[in-house]
Design a protein around this motif. Structure first.
Motif, PDB file in Angstrom:
ATOM      1  N   SER A  69       0.885  -1.156   0.000  1.00 38.05           N
ATOM      2  CA  SER A  69       0.000   0.000   0.000  1.00 38.05           C
ATOM      3  C   SER A  69       0.923   1.206   0.000  1.00 38.05           C
ATOM      4  CB  SER A  69      -0.886   0.001   1.238  1.00 38.05           C
ATOM      5  OG  SER A  69      -0.124   0.288   2.381  1.00 38.05           O
ATOM      6  N   LYS A  70       0.343   2.365   0.046  1.00 32.65           N
ATOM      7  CA  LYS A  70       1.171   3.563  -0.013  1.00 32.65           C
ATOM      8  C   LYS A  70       2.237   3.543   1.094  1.00 32.65           C
ATOM      9  CE  LYS A  70      -0.703   7.711  -1.758  1.00 32.65           C
ATOM     10  NZ  LYS A  70      -1.727   8.731  -1.584  1.00 32.65           N
ATOM     11  N   THR A  71       1.839   3.146   2.280  1.00 36.20           N
ATOM     12  CA  THR A  71       2.783   3.261   3.397  1.00 36.20           C
ATOM     13  C   THR A  71       3.262   1.930   3.957  1.00 36.20           C
ATOM     14  OG1 THR A  71       1.004   3.326   4.999  1.00 36.20           O
ATOM     15  CG2 THR A  71       1.735   5.439   4.129  1.00 36.20           C
ATOM     16  N   LYS A  72       2.673   0.832   3.516  1.00 36.21           N
ATOM     17  CA  LYS A  72       3.091  -0.452   4.091  1.00 36.21           C
ATOM     18  C   LYS A  72       3.555  -1.432   3.033  1.00 36.21           C
ATOM     19  CE  LYS A  72      -0.099  -0.469   7.921  1.00 36.21           C
ATOM     20  NZ  LYS A  72      -1.413  -0.994   8.295  1.00 36.21           N
TER      21      LYS A  72
ATOM     22  N   ASP B  43      -4.173   0.895   2.994  1.00 36.37           N
ATOM     23  CA  ASP B  43      -3.199   1.031   4.072  1.00 36.37           C
ATOM     24  C   ASP B  43      -3.543   0.228   5.321  1.00 36.37           C
ATOM     25  OD1 ASP B  43      -1.260   2.437   2.834  1.00 36.37           O
ATOM     26  OD2 ASP B  43      -2.090   4.392   3.322  1.00 36.37           O
ATOM     27  N   ASP B  78       6.824   0.327   6.958  1.00 39.88           N
ATOM     28  CA  ASP B  78       6.557   1.538   6.192  1.00 39.88           C
ATOM     29  C   ASP B  78       7.858   1.892   5.522  1.00 39.88           C
ATOM     30  OD1 ASP B  78       4.133   1.706   7.518  1.00 39.88           O
ATOM     31  OD2 ASP B  78       5.010   2.896   9.122  1.00 39.88           O
ATOM     32  N   GLU B  79       7.814   2.252   4.273  1.00 37.88           N
ATOM     33  CA  GLU B  79       9.046   2.785   3.724  1.00 37.88           C
ATOM     34  C   GLU B  79       8.767   3.729   2.582  1.00 37.88           C
ATOM     35  OE1 GLU B  79      11.726  -0.411   2.693  1.00 37.88           O
ATOM     36  OE2 GLU B  79      10.065  -1.626   2.035  1.00 37.88           O
ATOM     37  N   ASP B  80       9.694   4.609   2.441  1.00 43.11           N
ATOM     38  CA  ASP B  80       9.504   5.719   1.535  1.00 43.11           C
ATOM     39  C   ASP B  80      10.031   5.370   0.146  1.00 43.11           C
ATOM     40  OD1 ASP B  80       8.642   8.203   0.945  1.00 43.11           O
ATOM     41  OD2 ASP B  80      10.502   9.207   1.538  1.00 43.11           O
ATOM     42  N   ASN B  82       8.627   4.204  -3.904  1.00 46.31           N
ATOM     43  CA  ASN B  82       7.410   4.075  -4.698  1.00 46.31           C
ATOM     44  C   ASN B  82       7.126   2.594  -4.964  1.00 46.31           C
ATOM     45  OD1 ASN B  82       8.571   3.183  -7.186  1.00 46.31           O
ATOM     46  ND2 ASN B  82       9.186   5.291  -7.634  1.00 46.31           N
ATOM     47  N   LYS B  86       9.547  -0.737  -4.542  1.00 45.38           N
ATOM     48  CA  LYS B  86       9.301  -1.820  -3.572  1.00 45.38           C
ATOM     49  C   LYS B  86       9.305  -3.186  -4.258  1.00 45.38           C
ATOM     50  CE  LYS B  86       6.559   0.803  -0.295  1.00 45.38           C
ATOM     51  NZ  LYS B  86       5.228   1.007   0.303  1.00 45.38           N
TER      52      LYS B  86
END
Lengths: 164, 164
Positions: A69-72, B43, B78-80, B82, B86
């Motif tokens: 997902s966007k953050t996970k 999320d 969580d990771e920054d 895109n 990932k």
């Protein structure tokens, strides 16, 4: 990447391992460290729930399935690594890995032994990997001993042992 | 590690994306390839279920939580990065990554459009990343067109495009 240090919080069921782990993670994060945590699970664990699309992918034979997902990010895969190798593979970019359980592994350990959990005796009295003992009992192994609420002091033991 | 190729199976809800993906994974595994799959999620996805110990670790602030059993590994973090970063980070050791969804990403796509799903029109008629179209309708975009059961032929398209 350099391997992260691993410390395991052990104790019998109901001893309060997760609660201590939560407090230690919170405290060590406050002190500025990047923390990975590890939980043992049975093979049927729900991360990979029957009927979900990700489960269907794996059932069809996918070697690895990523749920994003966007953050996970969740990665589900079988792999032929031992538990410690898995911890290092996925969490080596942290400063410290705190594991819950894994009493049989050769890892530095902090045991929680709580009288109210109704277990007769601690697990690690003879374990030379024991580095701390957290209890409201009279057991006195030859390592630093802490009360059940002493999470700041335990965090300091961890910091002094692994992070300095 | 070299990046794995990514192909995405897109289509509106109910079009049969997961079913096609299952068949393609199965078929490509039979042909000897190592396959990673990717599923998009919201999320709040359940991999990280409220109240579970792993959820408590993360709630306490753990940067990453690993849930391990003898044969499975689930990593929750969580990771920054895109979505495509990932996929590459976690699945680059496969021969091919098959994603489900991600219609807005700039990825090679195969669209499934099924009349019974009651959607008026396909998604990707004007998408220059469309490489195949799977349908029981009369739509004829300028790419190879397959019937809903033609998973072997679709696997061959994928093999010819990405794996040879």
């Amino acid at each position: 990447m350099k391997n992260a240090q691993i410390v395991s919080i052990v104790g019998k069921s109901g001893s309060g391992k997760t609660t201590l782990l939560e407090k230690l993670i919170f405290e060590l994060k406050q002190r500025g460290y990047k923390i990975g945590s590890v939980k043992h699970a049975h093979d049927g664990f729900e991360v990979d729930k029957k009927g979900k699309d990700s489960w269907r992918h794996r059932k069809a034979g996918a070697d690895a399935t990523l749920v994003v997902s966007k953050t996970k990010t969740a990665l589900i895969r079988d792999e032929d690594l031992n538990l410690i190798e898995k911890m290092q593979k996925y969490l080596s970019d942290t400063d410290l890995i705190i594991a819950e359980g894994f009493k049989k592994q050769s890892l530095p350990k902090i045991e929680v032994f709580r009288l109210a959990s109704n277990h007769k005796s601690p697990l690690c009295m003879a374990d030379d990997k024991l580095i701390g003992f957290v209890t409201d009992s009279d057991y006195q192994p030859d390592v630093p001993i802490f009360g059940l609420e002493d999470f700041k002091e335990i965090a300091t033991l961890i910091e002094d042992t692994f992070l300095s």
